[in-house]
Structures are given as structure tokens and as C-alpha cells.
Design an enzyme around this catalytic site. Structure first.
Site, PDB file in Angstrom:
ATOM      1  N   ASP A  42       7.942  -0.270 -10.761  1.00 18.75           N
ATOM      2  CA  ASP A  42       6.795  -0.873 -11.449  1.00 18.75           C
ATOM      3  C   ASP A  42       6.091  -1.944 -10.618  1.00 18.75           C
ATOM      4  O   ASP A  42       5.519  -2.893 -11.160  1.00 18.75           O
ATOM      5  CB  ASP A  42       7.228  -1.470 -12.811  1.00 18.75           C
ATOM      6  CG  ASP A  42       7.874  -0.436 -13.691  1.00 18.75           C
ATOM      7  OD1 ASP A  42       7.522   0.756 -13.576  1.00 18.75           O
ATOM      8  OD2 ASP A  42       8.756  -0.805 -14.493  1.00 18.75           O
ATOM      9  N   GLU A  43       6.108  -1.782  -9.308  1.00 23.30           N
ATOM     10  CA  GLU A  43       5.474  -2.771  -8.443  1.00 23.30           C
ATOM     11  C   GLU A  43       3.946  -2.645  -8.468  1.00 23.30           C
ATOM     12  O   GLU A  43       3.228  -3.566  -8.070  1.00 23.30           O
ATOM     13  CB  GLU A  43       5.964  -2.606  -6.993  1.00 23.30           C
ATOM     14  CG  GLU A  43       7.459  -2.848  -6.785  1.00 23.30           C
ATOM     15  CD  GLU A  43       8.293  -1.592  -7.005  1.00 23.30           C
ATOM     16  OE1 GLU A  43       7.745  -0.568  -7.473  1.00 23.30           O
ATOM     17  OE2 GLU A  43       9.505  -1.647  -6.714  1.00 23.30           O
ATOM     18  N   LYS A  99       2.593   0.791  -7.684  1.00 26.82           N
ATOM     19  CA  LYS A  99       2.390   1.894  -6.716  1.00 26.82           C
ATOM     20  C   LYS A  99       1.196   2.768  -7.109  1.00 26.82           C
ATOM     21  O   LYS A  99       0.373   3.122  -6.274  1.00 26.82           O
ATOM     22  CB  LYS A  99       3.658   2.768  -6.652  1.00 26.82           C
ATOM     23  CG  LYS A  99       4.892   2.005  -6.174  1.00 26.82           C
ATOM     24  CD  LYS A  99       6.149   2.845  -6.254  1.00 26.82           C
ATOM     25  CE  LYS A  99       6.618   3.159  -7.654  1.00 26.82           C
ATOM     26  NZ  LYS A  99       7.114   2.013  -8.438  1.00 26.82           N
ATOM     27  N   LYS A 108      -1.471   2.095  -8.818  1.00 26.54           N
ATOM     28  CA  LYS A 108      -2.752   1.448  -8.553  1.00 26.54           C
ATOM     29  C   LYS A 108      -3.128   1.572  -7.086  1.00 26.54           C
ATOM     30  O   LYS A 108      -4.263   1.915  -6.751  1.00 26.54           O
ATOM     31  CB  LYS A 108      -2.697  -0.041  -8.962  1.00 26.54           C
ATOM     32  CG  LYS A 108      -3.910  -0.787  -8.423  1.00 26.54           C
ATOM     33  CD  LYS A 108      -4.015  -2.256  -8.693  1.00 26.54           C
ATOM     34  CE  LYS A 108      -5.085  -2.788  -7.729  1.00 26.54           C
ATOM     35  NZ  LYS A 108      -5.645  -4.080  -8.077  1.00 26.54           N
ATOM     36  N   GLY A 150       6.358   5.763 -14.390  1.00 27.08           N
ATOM     37  CA  GLY A 150       5.119   5.545 -15.133  1.00 27.08           C
ATOM     38  C   GLY A 150       4.200   4.790 -14.200  1.00 27.08           C
ATOM     39  O   GLY A 150       4.444   3.622 -13.899  1.00 27.08           O
ATOM     40  N   HIS A 151       3.185   5.465 -13.691  1.00 25.59           N
ATOM     41  CA  HIS A 151       2.280   4.849 -12.710  1.00 25.59           C
ATOM     42  C   HIS A 151       0.924   4.617 -13.372  1.00 25.59           C
ATOM     43  O   HIS A 151       0.265   5.553 -13.802  1.00 25.59           O
ATOM     44  CB  HIS A 151       2.152   5.758 -11.477  1.00 25.59           C
ATOM     45  CG  HIS A 151       3.437   5.869 -10.712  1.00 25.59           C
ATOM     46  ND1 HIS A 151       3.576   6.577  -9.542  1.00 25.59           N
ATOM     47  CD2 HIS A 151       4.653   5.318 -10.943  1.00 25.59           C
ATOM     48  CE1 HIS A 151       4.822   6.470  -9.105  1.00 25.59           C
ATOM     49  NE2 HIS A 151       5.500   5.717  -9.941  1.00 25.59           N
ATOM     50  N   GLN A 168       9.896   4.915  -8.634  1.00 17.25           N
ATOM     51  CA  GLN A 168      10.952   3.905  -8.770  1.00 17.25           C
ATOM     52  C   GLN A 168      10.823   2.866  -7.633  1.00 17.25           C
ATOM     53  O   GLN A 168       9.732   2.661  -7.139  1.00 17.25           O
ATOM     54  CB  GLN A 168      12.357   4.534  -8.787  1.00 17.25           C
ATOM     55  CG  GLN A 168      12.669   5.333 -10.052  1.00 17.25           C
ATOM     56  CD  GLN A 168      12.001   6.693 -10.107  1.00 17.25           C
ATOM     57  OE1 GLN A 168      12.187   7.512  -9.232  1.00 17.25           O
ATOM     58  NE2 GLN A 168      11.236   6.960 -11.143  1.00 17.25           N
ATOM     59  N   THR A 216       8.633   3.726 -21.145  1.00 21.11           N
ATOM     60  CA  THR A 216       9.441   3.564 -22.356  1.00 21.11           C
ATOM     61  C   THR A 216       8.947   2.427 -23.260  1.00 21.11           C
ATOM     62  O   THR A 216       9.420   2.304 -24.386  1.00 21.11           O
ATOM     63  CB  THR A 216      10.909   3.255 -21.982  1.00 21.11           C
ATOM     64  OG1 THR A 216      10.905   2.060 -21.184  1.00 21.11           O
ATOM     65  CG2 THR A 216      11.534   4.386 -21.195  1.00 21.11           C
TER      66      THR A 216
END
Ligand code: GDP
Ligand code: IMO
Ligand code: MG
Length: 423
Positions: A13-14, A16, A18, A40-41, A224, A301
Site C-alpha cells: 500500500d505504498e 504503487k 498511483k 488493491g492498487h 504487496q 479489505t
């Protein structure tokens, strides 16, 4: 160089999605190489938010071809939902989205096994996204899995049935209290399989290597983060694939000597969703502020993400394992208003100060040792050039660059595509 990699350096969730979207105009092909719908991107542009799980984040650009590589695991049901969400964009999916025949399929019983395994672990649960990722990769490495290419064979339903029967016995073995209606799950699954079969399946390693020979440029999109890598992450609280740079070679069939730049994405602080060690985690007001301002809820989630200070020992470890050549710092805007910022620059590991990421970073072994830096007050979200950024933020970035010995080339100051500053 033909292939550049973009990967997360923390626990996912960094941001990526975007950045892949921002960079896509520079590439002919965007290729996902591992993971599945546990990802989830999030992409935000023209006032709309889009969350992609399996489909690469270059899909909204007219020119790029998007490849789902052999290392990815696909849940046909979730894939179909993603495609439904894209319908309004009138994209030419048949030619813009290509799927590797060697990618493995997530079956309904893989998801049930994930749930049963987690339930049986009690307090020691991984905090899986329950998308069936672990069991699907177990079947892959156990040489039992079903692949996308199998759907082109006559006997695929028999193979499906044999694997499902085996899974049902395994679910019984767990003696976990999970309820399910397999018939219902299968109705949805088989309908989604028929839709999947309408898409273009390819021998992706052949496709990508010919593209390289023909001078095309490829951006490999990681899912991830490095600290969730099956080998180098905080095992066993990890995912089941190699999220690090080497995973792009095995997950796409691209040789290491074809890799050029490795873009490492990190948040200006740290988050983690799910269980497992997190040395710089905060349980105070500062953590609550990061969570609130950063809107730290999982894109897959909806679970709240745990928040903490930037951990430079962990970041340096991830930079080394991946061979990162350029860093991209996300969410600096969330830190506006903190008087002082802490960054972890060493650990107290079982009573001794260490400067590396040890084998066992559990709370009772590791206490972070911090360096304090000055915060900034300004709102960054409207800033568009490096010159506008506050001196304290530039000092923060310089400190990171000096510590991990890699330059920061992009500073993101908000979730929108436009809130991206090239340094
Ligand atoms: P990914 O899994 O690495 O693609 O990241 P996610 O989409 O799961 O999570 C990143 C979250 O941060 C999303 O909600 C993005 O819209 C948001 N985001 C990305 N970059 C920035 C940024 O620079 N500032 C802020 N405030 N939010 C950002
Ligand atoms: P993106 O690509 C953050 C975490 C889960 C859990 C662990 C194992 O959006 O950055 P799994 O479902 O893989 O068995 O879960 O890994 N996890 C993620 N955390 N971002 C992700 O993906 C994640 N994918 C899995 O929360 O702790
Ligand atoms: Mg995410």
C-alpha cells in the site's frame, strides 16, 4: 534498458498503483508479475477513484498493453468484477489486456482453505486478505495447481473436480468453523470462467521477450511490499510470492540482464495491514493522526492499517534486496503539521545496537532507536515544483537519501495523478 521494475519497499500500500499510472505514458507494456487480488492498487484522476486488484495499473492509458504475468494468481470472479468496473471506459480489452497461460487460477475452495487455515490458527493468524492466495501458491509449488492455459483443454472440468474434492477433505481436516455453499460459489465461478475465456491468453514470456527484441519498453508492476516477501519478509507474516525484484524475472520470464531501473516506492511513514511484527508502530496520538489524515484503510479489505514512523533500517534492507536505483516518496503531505518527525536509524536488538534488519524483528527482540528531524507546517497538496517544498521536507528527504544511498526521484503530495512532483 528494456524493463524497469516498480515495487513496494514496505508492507504494501505504498502507492504503487498511483505511480504506475503516472509513469505508464513512458512505456509500451505494463506487466504484473506476482500476487493476485490480495492487492488493491488505487488510482485517482479526473475526480474519480479506481481500485485495481489483478489488472495492471496502466489499463486506463490508450497506448499501453497490460499483461498479467505467469507469476500472478487469478480469481476469475474478482477479475470479472474488475472488468465490469472498466466497462464504462470502452477500452479494447481483447487487445489491451493479455493474460499468461501459465498464471494459476484461484478456485472457490482455495478461498475456503484460506479461511479454514486462518480460523485454525486462532491468535497466530496471518491476517490474510482471505482471497485464497496462500493455498493457490501452495498448489502451484506442490505441482497440483490449475493454470489459465488449462481452460483451453477439454478435460479442465475433471481436473477442477479432482482438485476440489481434495480441497474439501483438507477443509474437513482443519475442523474450522466455516460455513459455505459450494454449489452457489461454483455457479458464480463457472460463469466467470466463461467470461475469462473470452479474453486473450498468451505465452507471456514469449510475448515479452519478443517485445524486448523489438525495442519495446516494459514496466513491471509489483504487488504487496518487500517486507511481505515469502523469503525476505517478516515470515511467517508474509504473503506467498516473491514480491522483490527477483520475482519479476520468475513472474514474467524475463532474464536479470534485461532489467534496468528498479523504482522503490515508500511512504514517508510506515503502515501495515494484517498481523506481524512492526517495530516502529505507534499506539498514540501521532499514529492516530497518520491513520486519519492518511485515510489508512485497506483498499482490498477495508481494514484499518497500523501506522508508525519511517523505519530506515527496514527501508535500507529493502533497497538492498531489490537493487533499487530510484526512490519515490509517497504521502509526505500526511506528515504536515508534525512538530518533530522520528525516523528509526538503528535497533536495540536483544540489548545490543544493530544497524541491519535482523532475522527476528518481533516486539520482544527489537526496540527502534530514533533520530529526530524537524517537521513542517505547510500544506503540500497544492505544490507542483520542488522549489515550493518546505526546507524541512527537503532535509527529511536528504536524510533518507544519505541513509539508504539512493536518490529520491519523485515526491508525491496527494492521491491524485496530478499531485506528483518530479525531483
Ligand atoms: P498500492 O497498493 O501500493 O497501490 O497502494 P494503495 O492504493 O493500497 O494505498 C495507497 C493509498 O494512498 C491510496 O488510497 C492512494 O489514493 C493514496 N495515496 C497515494 N499517494 C498519495 C499521496 O502522496 N498522498 C496521499 N495523501 N495519499 C496518497
Ligand atoms: P498491495 O499490492 C498490504 C498482507 C495481508 C496479510 C499478509 C498475507 O495493495 O500493496 P495474503 O492475502 O497475501 O495471504 O495476506 O499480506 N497483504 C497486503 N498488505 N497491501 C497488499 O497489497 C497486501 N497483500 C497482502 O494483509 O498481512
Ligand atoms: Mg494496496
Amino acid at each position: 534498458m528494456a524493463v524497469n521494475l516498480l515495487l513496494g519497499l514496505q508492507w504494501g500500500d505504498e502507492g504503487k498503483g498511483k505511480i504506475v499510472d503516472v509513469l505508464t505514458s513512458n512505456y509500451d507494456i505494463i506487466a504484473r508479475f506476482q500476487g493476485g487480488p490480495n492487492a488493491g492498487h488505487t488510482l485517482i484522476f479526473d475526480g474519480h477513484k479506481h481500485v485495481l486488484h489483478t489488472i495492471p495499473s496502466g489499463i486506463f492509458h490508450k497506448t499501453a498493453v497490460n499483461v498479467v504475468g505467469n507469476g500472478v494468481v487469478i480469481d476469475p470472479v474478482i477479475f470479472q468484477k474488475e472488468l465490469d468496473n472498466l466497462a464504462k471506459f470502452n477500452l479494447d480489452i481483447k487487445s489491451k489486456l493479455l493474460i499468461s497461460r501459465k498464471a494459476h487460477l484461484i478456485l472457490p475452495t482455495h478461498r475456503l482453505l484460506d479461511a479454514a487455515s486462518e480460523a485454525s490458527k486462532g491468535k497466530a493468524k496471518i491476517g490474510s486478505t482471505l482471497k485464497g492466495i496462500g493455498p493457490t501458491y501452495m498448489d502451484k509449488t506442490g505441482r497440483n495447481g490449475m493454470r489459465v492455459g488449462d481452460l483451453e483443454l477439454e478435460d479442465w472440468k475433471e481436473r477442477y473436480q479432482a482438485l476440489t474434492d481434495k480441497h474439501l477433505k483438507m477443509i474437513d481436516f482443519y475442523e474450522a468453523d466455516i460455513e459455505f455453499n459450494l454449489k452457489e460459489l461454483e455457479t458464480t465461478f463457472f460463469a466467470a470462467i466463461e467470461k475469462l475465456k473470452e479474453l486473450t491468453f498468451i505465452d507471456s514470456e514469449e510475448y515479452l521477450n519478443s517485445a524486448i527484441k523489438n525495442g519495446k519498453s516494459i514496466l513491471a508492476e509489483g504487488a504487496q511490499g518487500s517486507l511481505l516477501d515469502i523469503d525476505f519478509g517478516t515470515y511467517p507474516f508474509v504473503t506467498s510470492s516473491n514480491t522483490t525484484a527477483a520475482g519479476a524475472c520468475t513472474g514474467l520470464g524475463i532474464a536479470p540482464n534485461k532489467i534496468g531501473d528498479v523504482f522503490g516506492i515508500f511512504k514517508a511513514y510506515t503502515t501495515r495491514v494484517g498481523s506481524g511484527p512492526f517495530p516502529t508502530e505507534l499506539f498514540d496520538e501521532d499514529g492516530a493522526t497518520m491513520s486519519k489524515v492518511g485515510m489508512e484503510f485497506g483498499a482490498t479489505t477495508g481494514r484499518p492499517r497500523r501506522c508508525g514512523w519511517l523505519d530506515l533500517i527496514a527501508l535500507k534492507y529493502a533497497v538492498e534486496v531489490n537493487g533499487v536505483t530510484q526512490l519515490m516518496m509517497m504521502k509526505g503531505d500526511v506528515l504536515s503539521g508534525f512538530k518533530t518527525l522520528k525516523v528509526c536509524t538503528s535497533y536495540n536488538y536483544k540489548g545490543t545496537e544493530v544497524h541491519h534488519f535482523p532475522y527476528n524483528v518481533e516486539e520482544h527482540n527489537v526496540t527502534p532507536i530514533y533520530t529526530e528531524l524537524k517537521g513542517w507546517k505547510q500544506d503540500l497538496t497544492g505544490m507542483t515544483t520542488i522549489e515550493e517544498l518546505p526546507k524541512e521536507l527537503l532535509d527529511y528527504i536528504k536524510f533518507i537519501e544519505d541513509f539508504v544511498e539512493v536518490p529520491v526521484s519523485i515526491v508525491s503530495v496527494g492521491p491524485d495523478r496530478k499531485q506528483t512532483i518530479l525531483k
